[in-house]
Write a protein that holds these residues in place. Sequence first.
Motif, PDB file in Angstrom:
ATOM      1  N   ASP A  21     -26.625  30.892 -54.838  1.00 44.10           N
ATOM      2  CA  ASP A  21     -27.271  31.727 -54.151  1.00 44.10           C
ATOM      3  C   ASP A  21     -28.807  31.465 -54.312  1.00 44.10           C
ATOM      4  OD1 ASP A  21     -24.964  33.019 -53.405  1.00 44.10           O
ATOM      5  OD2 ASP A  21     -24.753  34.048 -55.264  1.00 44.10           O
ATOM      6  N   GLY A  22     -29.099  30.413 -54.814  1.00 43.55           N
ATOM      7  CA  GLY A  22     -30.750  30.001 -55.000  1.00 43.55           C
ATOM      8  C   GLY A  22     -31.112  30.280 -56.399  1.00 43.55           C
ATOM      9  N   CYS A  23     -32.159  30.795 -56.884  1.00 50.13           N
ATOM     10  CA  CYS A  23     -32.835  30.720 -58.131  1.00 50.13           C
ATOM     11  C   CYS A  23     -32.221  32.124 -58.801  1.00 50.13           C
ATOM     12  CB  CYS A  23     -34.514  30.462 -58.060  1.00 50.13           C
ATOM     13  SG  CYS A  23     -35.205  30.844 -59.886  1.00 50.13           S
ATOM     14  N   SER A  24     -31.733  32.048 -59.775  1.00 50.37           N
ATOM     15  CA  SER A  24     -31.133  33.045 -60.603  1.00 50.37           C
ATOM     16  C   SER A  24     -32.383  33.885 -61.289  1.00 50.37           C
ATOM     17  CB  SER A  24     -30.153  32.694 -61.492  1.00 50.37           C
ATOM     18  OG  SER A  24     -30.668  31.611 -62.654  1.00 50.37           O
ATOM     19  N   ILE A  25     -33.463  33.169 -61.420  1.00 47.30           N
ATOM     20  CA  ILE A  25     -34.681  34.060 -62.072  1.00 47.30           C
ATOM     21  C   ILE A  25     -35.754  33.904 -61.136  1.00 47.30           C
ATOM     22  CG2 ILE A  25     -34.032  33.620 -64.353  1.00 47.30           C
ATOM     23  CD1 ILE A  25     -36.479  31.449 -64.432  1.00 47.30           C
ATOM     24  N   TYR A  26     -35.420  34.055 -59.853  1.00 47.23           N
ATOM     25  CA  TYR A  26     -36.455  33.871 -58.684  1.00 47.23           C
ATOM     26  C   TYR A  26     -37.751  34.910 -59.099  1.00 47.23           C
ATOM     27  CZ  TYR A  26     -38.403  33.708 -54.227  1.00 47.23           C
ATOM     28  OH  TYR A  26     -39.624  33.274 -53.078  1.00 47.23           O
ATOM     29  N   ARG A  27     -37.661  36.193 -59.340  1.00 48.56           N
ATOM     30  CA  ARG A  27     -38.746  37.034 -59.529  1.00 48.56           C
ATOM     31  C   ARG A  27     -39.385  36.629 -60.778  1.00 48.56           C
ATOM     32  NH1 ARG A  27     -36.090  42.635 -60.718  1.00 48.56           N
ATOM     33  NH2 ARG A  27     -35.097  41.359 -62.133  1.00 48.56           N
TER      34      ARG A  27
ATOM     35  N   ASP B  88     -47.417  32.076 -69.697  1.00 51.64           N
ATOM     36  CA  ASP B  88     -46.840  33.404 -69.197  1.00 51.64           C
ATOM     37  C   ASP B  88     -45.495  33.084 -68.260  1.00 51.64           C
ATOM     38  OD1 ASP B  88     -49.024  34.671 -69.647  1.00 51.64           O
ATOM     39  OD2 ASP B  88     -50.120  34.284 -67.789  1.00 51.64           O
ATOM     40  N   ASP B  89     -45.165  31.727 -67.969  1.00 54.32           N
ATOM     41  CA  ASP B  89     -43.745  31.381 -67.108  1.00 54.32           C
ATOM     42  C   ASP B  89     -42.809  31.615 -68.344  1.00 54.32           C
ATOM     43  OD1 ASP B  89     -45.037  30.409 -64.881  1.00 54.32           O
ATOM     44  OD2 ASP B  89     -45.049  28.373 -65.610  1.00 54.32           O
ATOM     45  N   ILE B  90     -42.979  31.311 -69.864  1.00 58.28           N
ATOM     46  CA  ILE B  90     -42.044  31.440 -70.734  1.00 58.28           C
ATOM     47  C   ILE B  90     -41.781  32.880 -70.893  1.00 58.28           C
ATOM     48  CG2 ILE B  90     -41.430  30.911 -73.161  1.00 58.28           C
ATOM     49  CD1 ILE B  90     -43.021  28.237 -72.828  1.00 58.28           C
ATOM     50  N   LEU B  91     -42.745  33.735 -71.184  1.00 58.57           N
ATOM     51  CA  LEU B  91     -42.899  35.176 -71.267  1.00 58.57           C
ATOM     52  C   LEU B  91     -41.941  35.907 -70.127  1.00 58.57           C
ATOM     53  CD1 LEU B  91     -46.155  35.879 -72.733  1.00 58.57           C
ATOM     54  CD2 LEU B  91     -44.028  35.909 -73.955  1.00 58.57           C
ATOM     55  N   SER B  92     -42.401  35.580 -68.876  1.00 57.78           N
ATOM     56  CA  SER B  92     -41.540  36.259 -67.767  1.00 57.78           C
ATOM     57  C   SER B  92     -40.238  35.590 -67.715  1.00 57.78           C
ATOM     58  CB  SER B  92     -42.020  35.749 -66.284  1.00 57.78           C
ATOM     59  OG  SER B  92     -43.477  36.229 -66.376  1.00 57.78           O
ATOM     60  N   ALA B  93     -39.893  34.620 -67.820  1.00 58.13           N
ATOM     61  CA  ALA B  93     -38.476  33.751 -67.654  1.00 58.13           C
ATOM     62  C   ALA B  93     -37.480  34.771 -68.856  1.00 58.13           C
ATOM     63  CB  ALA B  93     -38.600  32.483 -67.382  1.00 58.13           C
ATOM     64  N   SER B  94     -38.324  34.418 -70.055  1.00 58.54           N
ATOM     65  CA  SER B  94     -37.287  34.991 -71.143  1.00 58.54           C
ATOM     66  C   SER B  94     -37.180  36.336 -71.034  1.00 58.54           C
ATOM     67  CB  SER B  94     -38.022  34.641 -72.299  1.00 58.54           C
ATOM     68  OG  SER B  94     -39.293  35.314 -72.784  1.00 58.54           O
ATOM     69  N   ALA B  95     -38.140  37.242 -70.670  1.00 58.07           N
ATOM     70  CA  ALA B  95     -37.654  38.489 -70.396  1.00 58.07           C
ATOM     71  C   ALA B  95     -36.586  38.703 -69.401  1.00 58.07           C
ATOM     72  CB  ALA B  95     -38.995  39.231 -70.105  1.00 58.07           C
ATOM     73  N   GLU B  96     -36.763  37.980 -68.159  1.00 55.97           N
ATOM     74  CA  GLU B  96     -35.888  37.967 -67.111  1.00 55.97           C
ATOM     75  C   GLU B  96     -34.374  37.776 -67.613  1.00 55.97           C
ATOM     76  OE1 GLU B  96     -34.872  38.626 -62.868  1.00 55.97           O
ATOM     77  OE2 GLU B  96     -36.539  39.210 -64.097  1.00 55.97           O
ATOM     78  N   VAL B  97     -34.169  36.656 -68.313  1.00 57.15           N
ATOM     79  CA  VAL B  97     -32.837  36.639 -69.089  1.00 57.15           C
ATOM     80  C   VAL B  97     -32.268  37.185 -70.336  1.00 57.15           C
ATOM     81  CG1 VAL B  97     -32.790  34.304 -67.998  1.00 57.15           C
ATOM     82  CG2 VAL B  97     -33.403  34.475 -70.353  1.00 57.15           C
ATOM     83  N   GLY B  98     -33.551  38.205 -70.827  1.00 62.51           N
ATOM     84  CA  GLY B  98     -33.048  38.983 -72.013  1.00 62.51           C
ATOM     85  C   GLY B  98     -32.950  38.074 -73.205  1.00 62.51           C
TER      86      GLY B  98
ATOM     87  N   ALA C   1     -38.813  32.013 -78.105  1.00 59.22           N
ATOM     88  CA  ALA C   1     -38.369  30.940 -78.865  1.00 59.22           C
ATOM     89  C   ALA C   1     -36.625  30.626 -78.559  1.00 59.22           C
ATOM     90  CB  ALA C   1     -38.391  31.245 -80.263  1.00 59.22           C
ATOM     91  N   ALA C   2     -35.915  31.714 -78.526  1.00 60.98           N
ATOM     92  CA  ALA C   2     -34.682  31.319 -77.892  1.00 60.98           C
ATOM     93  C   ALA C   2     -34.570  30.938 -76.701  1.00 60.98           C
ATOM     94  CB  ALA C   2     -33.585  32.754 -78.110  1.00 60.98           C
ATOM     95  N   PHE C   3     -35.226  31.476 -75.819  1.00 60.95           N
ATOM     96  CA  PHE C   3     -35.318  30.933 -74.277  1.00 60.95           C
ATOM     97  C   PHE C   3     -35.497  29.427 -74.223  1.00 60.95           C
ATOM     98  CE2 PHE C   3     -37.803  29.882 -70.427  1.00 60.95           C
ATOM     99  CZ  PHE C   3     -36.870  30.192 -69.393  1.00 60.95           C
TER     100      PHE C   3
END
Length: 151
Positions: free
Chosen positions: A81-87, A33-43, A47-49
Amino acid sequence: MSGCFYNDGLRFECQRCLYCCSSEPGYVYLTKDDILSASAEVGLPPAAFIEVYCRIIDYGTFSMVSLREKSNYDCVFLTADGCSIYRARPEQCRSYPFWPSVLQSRESWEAEGRSCPGIGRGGVISRKEIEERMRAHDPYLILKGRKVWEE
């Protein structure tokens, strides 16, 4: 666990010092789930994430996915400014400092408090909430094969 040292809860309030995201080498293990959320956050597709932002930690009979670090040991997503993928930050980050290793004993909690200024501050986090956060710390992505991610 009726006699555990945090039976009445523990005080914690993040002070946004960013120490837990920087300064020392370590691992930020990821769940699926972390990978799915973070990869969506960075677009990026998952697998690329993983290819761009992660490293595979080999433990012999299994491997785990961890975020990369910068050369100074800061998390790859830590900015001024902190975590760029905070959400979409990983569960390991969300659950800190309520990790099993930190909650082994009062001594380990107090030792962590020497580097984390949020320990001992703020409102009381109940035992129930502490244990929920600890349980969330468990389901890391364990890799037993060579393929990390299938699209």
